[in-house]
Design an enzyme around this catalytic site. Structure first.
Site, PDB file in Angstrom:
ATOM      1  N   HIS A  76     -46.830  77.944  27.515  1.00 31.74           N
ATOM      2  CA  HIS A  76     -45.741  77.316  28.211  1.00 31.74           C
ATOM      3  C   HIS A  76     -45.166  78.400  29.315  1.00 31.74           C
ATOM      4  CE1 HIS A  76     -45.965  75.435  24.023  1.00 31.74           C
ATOM      5  NE2 HIS A  76     -45.752  74.501  24.683  1.00 31.74           N
ATOM      6  N   CYS A 200     -66.759  69.412  25.512  1.00 28.95           N
ATOM      7  CA  CYS A 200     -65.438  68.858  25.482  1.00 28.95           C
ATOM      8  C   CYS A 200     -65.518  68.204  26.846  1.00 28.95           C
ATOM      9  CB  CYS A 200     -64.659  70.355  25.553  1.00 28.95           C
ATOM     10  SG  CYS A 200     -62.896  69.999  25.932  1.00 28.95           S
TER      11      CYS A 200
HETATM   12  C1  HEM Z   1     -38.893  71.423  24.756  1.00 28.38           C
HETATM   13  C2  HEM Z   1     -39.837  72.591  24.475  1.00 28.38           C
HETATM   14  C3  HEM Z   1     -41.323  72.354  24.877  1.00 28.38           C
HETATM   15  C4  HEM Z   1     -41.643  72.023  26.299  1.00 28.38           C
HETATM   16  C5  HEM Z   1     -40.830  71.300  27.306  1.00 28.38           C
HETATM   17  C6  HEM Z   1     -43.009  72.084  26.054  1.00 28.38           C
HETATM   18  C7  HEM Z   1     -43.916  71.648  26.920  1.00 28.38           C
HETATM   19  C8  HEM Z   1     -45.352  71.663  26.860  1.00 28.38           C
HETATM   20  C9  HEM Z   1     -46.120  71.300  28.130  1.00 28.38           C
HETATM   21  C10 HEM Z   1     -45.889  71.040  29.426  1.00 28.38           C
HETATM   22  C11 HEM Z   1     -47.522  71.509  27.374  1.00 28.38           C
HETATM   23  C12 HEM Z   1     -48.946  71.235  28.304  1.00 28.38           C
HETATM   24  C13 HEM Z   1     -49.270  72.449  29.109  1.00 28.38           C
HETATM   25  C14 HEM Z   1     -50.549  72.512  29.652  1.00 28.38           C
HETATM   26  O1  HEM Z   1     -51.501  71.673  29.478  1.00 28.38           O
HETATM   27  O2  HEM Z   1     -51.028  73.477  30.524  1.00 28.38           O
HETATM   28  C15 HEM Z   1     -47.485  72.046  26.084  1.00 28.38           C
HETATM   29  C16 HEM Z   1     -48.443  72.274  25.359  1.00 28.38           C
HETATM   30  C17 HEM Z   1     -48.398  72.484  24.099  1.00 28.38           C
HETATM   31  N1  HEM Z   1     -47.294  72.928  23.289  1.00 28.38           N
HETATM   32 FE1  HEM Z   1     -45.297  72.794  24.168  1.00 28.38          FE
HETATM   33  N2  HEM Z   1     -43.534  72.493  24.788  1.00 28.38           N
HETATM   34  C18 HEM Z   1     -42.284  72.811  24.060  1.00 28.38           C
HETATM   35  C19 HEM Z   1     -42.213  73.355  22.939  1.00 28.38           C
HETATM   36  C20 HEM Z   1     -43.359  73.662  22.112  1.00 28.38           C
HETATM   37  C21 HEM Z   1     -43.161  74.335  20.655  1.00 28.38           C
HETATM   38  C22 HEM Z   1     -41.769  74.852  20.184  1.00 28.38           C
HETATM   39  C23 HEM Z   1     -44.385  74.538  20.342  1.00 28.38           C
HETATM   40  C24 HEM Z   1     -44.899  75.042  18.877  1.00 28.38           C
HETATM   41  C25 HEM Z   1     -44.176  75.326  17.854  1.00 28.38           C
HETATM   42  C26 HEM Z   1     -45.260  73.954  21.100  1.00 28.38           C
HETATM   43  C27 HEM Z   1     -46.715  73.895  20.974  1.00 28.38           C
HETATM   44  C28 HEM Z   1     -47.586  73.311  22.057  1.00 28.38           C
HETATM   45  C29 HEM Z   1     -49.106  73.523  21.828  1.00 28.38           C
HETATM   46  C30 HEM Z   1     -49.570  73.677  20.732  1.00 28.38           C
HETATM   47  C31 HEM Z   1     -49.531  72.932  23.273  1.00 28.38           C
HETATM   48  C32 HEM Z   1     -51.071  72.907  23.656  1.00 28.38           C
HETATM   49  C33 HEM Z   1     -51.641  71.436  23.337  1.00 28.38           C
HETATM   50  C34 HEM Z   1     -52.908  71.209  23.677  1.00 28.38           C
HETATM   51  O3  HEM Z   1     -53.648  72.038  23.993  1.00 28.38           O
HETATM   52  O4  HEM Z   1     -53.578  70.181  23.425  1.00 28.38           O
HETATM   53  N3  HEM Z   1     -44.631  73.563  22.230  1.00 28.38           N
HETATM   54  N4  HEM Z   1     -46.220  72.012  25.708  1.00 28.38           N
HETATM   55  N1  LIG Z   2     -58.544  69.750  13.808  1.00 29.61           N
HETATM   56  C1  LIG Z   2     -58.877  69.683  14.896  1.00 29.61           C
HETATM   57  N2  LIG Z   2     -60.131  68.953  15.397  1.00 29.61           N
HETATM   58  C2  LIG Z   2     -60.737  69.123  16.663  1.00 29.61           C
HETATM   59  C3  LIG Z   2     -59.975  69.880  17.766  1.00 29.61           C
HETATM   60  C4  LIG Z   2     -58.744  70.437  17.155  1.00 29.61           C
HETATM   61  O1  LIG Z   2     -57.955  71.217  18.150  1.00 29.61           O
HETATM   62  N3  LIG Z   2     -58.418  70.344  15.863  1.00 29.61           N
HETATM   63  N4  LIG Z   2     -60.559  69.817  19.104  1.00 29.61           N
HETATM   64  C5  LIG Z   2     -61.236  69.095  19.366  1.00 29.61           C
HETATM   65  C6  LIG Z   2     -62.036  69.156  20.788  1.00 29.61           C
HETATM   66  S1  LIG Z   2     -60.959  68.648  22.096  1.00 29.61           S
HETATM   67  C7  LIG Z   2     -63.199  69.453  20.788  1.00 29.61           C
HETATM   68  S2  LIG Z   2     -63.754  69.672  22.218  1.00 29.61           S
HETATM   69  C8  LIG Z   2     -64.031  69.963  19.750  1.00 29.61           C
HETATM   70  C9  LIG Z   2     -64.655  71.327  19.719  1.00 29.61           C
HETATM   71  O2  LIG Z   2     -65.393  71.618  18.702  1.00 29.61           O
HETATM   72  P1  LIG Z   2     -65.700  73.296  18.441  1.00 29.61           P
HETATM   73  O3  LIG Z   2     -64.584  74.059  18.519  1.00 29.61           O
HETATM   74  O4  LIG Z   2     -66.405  73.230  17.335  1.00 29.61           O
HETATM   75  O5  LIG Z   2     -66.550  73.413  19.456  1.00 29.61           O
HETATM   76  O6  LIG Z   2     -63.334  69.779  18.328  1.00 29.61           O
HETATM   77  C10 LIG Z   2     -62.443  68.837  18.302  1.00 29.61           C
HETATM   78  N5  LIG Z   2     -61.815  68.510  17.109  1.00 29.61           N
HETATM   79 MO   LIG Z   3     -62.177  68.973  23.913  1.00 27.59          MO
END
Ligand code: HEM
Ligand SMILES: Nc1nc2c(c(=O)[nH]1)N[C@H]1C(S)=C(S)[C@@H](COP(=O)(O)O)O[C@H]1N2
Ligand SMILES: [Mo]
Length: 485
Positions: A76, A200
């Site tokens: 973030h 992925c």
């Molecule tokens: C209003 C508050 C928040 C905003 C505006 C926000 C916004 C975002 C954005 C724009 C992303 C995508 C970033 C990217 O792809 O580069 C993101 C991803 C993420 N955020 Fe937030 N976030 C907020 C609060 C939180 C909080 C409080 C947590 C955890 C407790 C959190 C956990 C995550 C996680 C785990 C991802 C990654 C998801 C993935 O890789 O699929 N976020 N957030």
């Molecule tokens: N529970 C859980 N399963 C998941 C994910 C995760 O973050 N959580 N990531 C997914 C994604 S996007 C990919 S590419 C693969 C990656 O598996 P690996 O970490 O064993 O290579 O797991 C999938 N399954």
């Molecule tokens: Mo993935």
């Protein structure tokens, strides 16, 4: 310190006001809107929650300070995230609740503190959550050693459950539930072993960014892919045992949804999940050993031929449904749009990525001096006697489609030759594993870039360049791989 300018804004804007901290804390339990604060400002993020790329984990911060969470989820720490937050500003914290101009910092639990140790050889793209690619030398063995398998975690690794006591719940379309322990699965169903590649959907995203335009997401090179021997039981057998008519699916059974223990979720079409030759497994072993913590211990789904995002790790629940999974990662990610479309797209209009298109990549280019060519099969195959350049890599396609040919150009696409496809011992009903390939050129033949493209058994081939398949999320980056020489 609260800047006087900020307070002035808060006071001049009728909808913006001052908030006491205990009002923000209490608001959570009494209202149907979500408030958080950051710095000295207060935000109502209700409308953002369903759009959050990280899903519902955001709710952990409701009623408090988001800063300690962003210190953990460092993804973030960039302007675009701050810009999103600013859209939801509703006011400022009452100065009476500030200590030396600051809001008190809440202590939050670091969900990553139980993440496992990892091999130093992995190429780390982000550490919390852990996202790391397989090093290039390990992309040239048929089976990737388990500790060198790429890691793609959206969240944390859920604390290790004991393999024996971990339970899987299956909910059928009529709402009935049945539970299985991993021990039940292991003891009561026939075991199957297949070799399958996980890739992925962001693999090679960095190439799309470099050759078309910027993309959002992790900038993977060629290593968000690995090949493994997986052992488990057929999902089909377990669902039949749970009471599903697997040979004549009821009308309202269209998708099988999977939920991981940390919150991740995804689904696959029921016809794939229940196909006798689809080899969709509930897996408890990789390469003859228990699953590693990063790869889903003690139980994961393995949906071969499909994008790896569907192979849910730390599997806890299976839901038989008429609908796709409602998770963020099924509905708001892992989709592709046109090259002109930007982040304000209508997500529902694009279908989820399931089977993947044909892909290939170069993993090494090395020179072998002519005095070392004796007995080198590759030099004989290509009839070369001078210093040679060996080019090697992988190719694969989705849906169980095999690779029938790999074309390699030593001179940026002017001339082509066919690579030698290496025979490996694949297991399973269809082609689920990558095909390794190698080729040799005379050193003088190289000009500008070495290029590779693969063809699968439906005669699908990779697009020539990235601009035509550019999508802002950088998914399915499969254009010809070019490496400058
Ligand atoms: C209003 C508050 C928040 C905003 C505006 C926000 C916004 C975002 C954005 C724009 C992303 C995508 C970033 C990217 O792809 O580069 C993101 C991803 C993420 N955020 Fe937030 N976030 C907020 C609060 C939180 C909080 C409080 C947590 C955890 C407790 C959190 C956990 C995550 C996680 C785990 C991802 C990654 C998801 C993935 O890789 O699929 N976020 N957030
Ligand atoms: N529970 C859980 N399963 C998941 C994910 C995760 O973050 N959580 N990531 C997914 C994604 S996007 C990919 S590419 C693969 C990656 O598996 P690996 O970490 O064993 O290579 O797991 C999938 N399954
Ligand atoms: Mo993935």
């Amino acid at each position: 310190m609260v800047s006087s300018q900020r307070v002035a804004v808060a006071e001049s804007e009728p909808s913006r006001r001052l908030y006491r901290l205990d009002e923000i804390h209490r608001h959570n339990s009494t209202a149907d809107s979500y408030w958080v604060y950051y710095g000295t400002s207060v935000y109502d993020i209700t409308d953002w929650v369903p759009n959050h790329p990280g899903g519902e984990v955001i709710l952990r911060a409701v009623g408090g300070n988001i800063e300690p969470y962003w210190n953990i989820f460092t993804i973030h720490k960039k302007q675009e995230v701050h810009d999103i937050l600013e859209q939801y500003l509703i006011g400022e914290i009452d100065p009476r609740d500030l200590v030396e101009g600051k809001a008190p910092n809440d202590e939050v639990d670091d969900p990553f503190k139980k993440d496992p140790e990892r091999s130093d050889a992995l190429i780390v793209r982000s550490s919390r959550p852990c996202n790391a690619e397989t090093p290039k030398d390990q992309l040239e063995t048929f089976i990737t050693p388990s500790d060198q398998h790429y890691v793609r975690n959206h969240l944390w690794v859920p604390p290790l459950q004991d393999a024996e006591s971990h339970r899987l719940t299956i909910e059928l379309n009529d709402g009935t539930e049945k539970e299985y322990s991993v021990r039940d699965l292991r003891n009561n169903f026939q075991h199957h072993t297949i070799t399958a590649t996980l890739q992925c959907s962001g693999n090679r995203r960095a190439h799309m960014s470099a050759e078309a335009q910027a993309t959002s997401g992790l900038q993977w090179d060629v290593g968000a892919i690995s090949n493994t021997e997986w052992t488990g039981v057929r999902l089909r057998d377990v669902l039949r045992d749970a009471g599903l008519q697997v040979d004549e699916l009821p009308e309202d059974v269209k998708h099988i949804q999977f939920t991981g223990a940390e919150a991740y979720g995804a689904s696959v079409p029921a016809i794939k999940a229940l196909d006798r030759y689809g080899d969709v497994l509930l897996v408890f072993e990789m390469n003859g050993q228990p699953l590693m913590p990063d790869h889903g211990y003690p139980l994961r789904l393995l949906c071969p031929g499909h994008v790896a995002a569907r192979s849910v790790k730390w599997l806890q629940k299976i839901t038989v449904s008429e609908d796709e999974s409602w998770s963020q990662w099924q509905r708001r990610d892992y989709k592709c749009f046109g090259p002109n479309q930007r982040s304000d797209v209508d997500w529902d209009r694009a279908s989820s990525i399931q089977e993947t298109p044909v892909q290939s990549a170069i993993t090494s280019i090395s020179t072998i001096a002519k005095d070392r060519l004796a007995n080198l099969r590759l030099a004989q195959v290509y009839g070369l006697e001078e210093d040679i350049v060996r080019v090697a890599g992988y190719a694969m396609s989705g849906g169980g489609r095999g690779i029938i040919r790999v074309d390699v150009s030593p001179d940026n696409g002017r001339t082509w030759q066919q690579a030698r496809l290496i025979k490996d011992e694949c297991k399973g009903s269809k082609s689920w594993s990558w095909k390794r390939w190698e080729i040799a050129f005379s050193k003088h033949d190289l000009a500008k870039c070495v290029v590779v493209k693969a063809i699968d058994d439906s005669y699908n081939c990779q697009p020539e360049s990235f601009p035509a398949t550019y999508n802002f999320k950088g998914n399915l980056a499969t254009a010809w791989h070019r490496v400058p020489v």
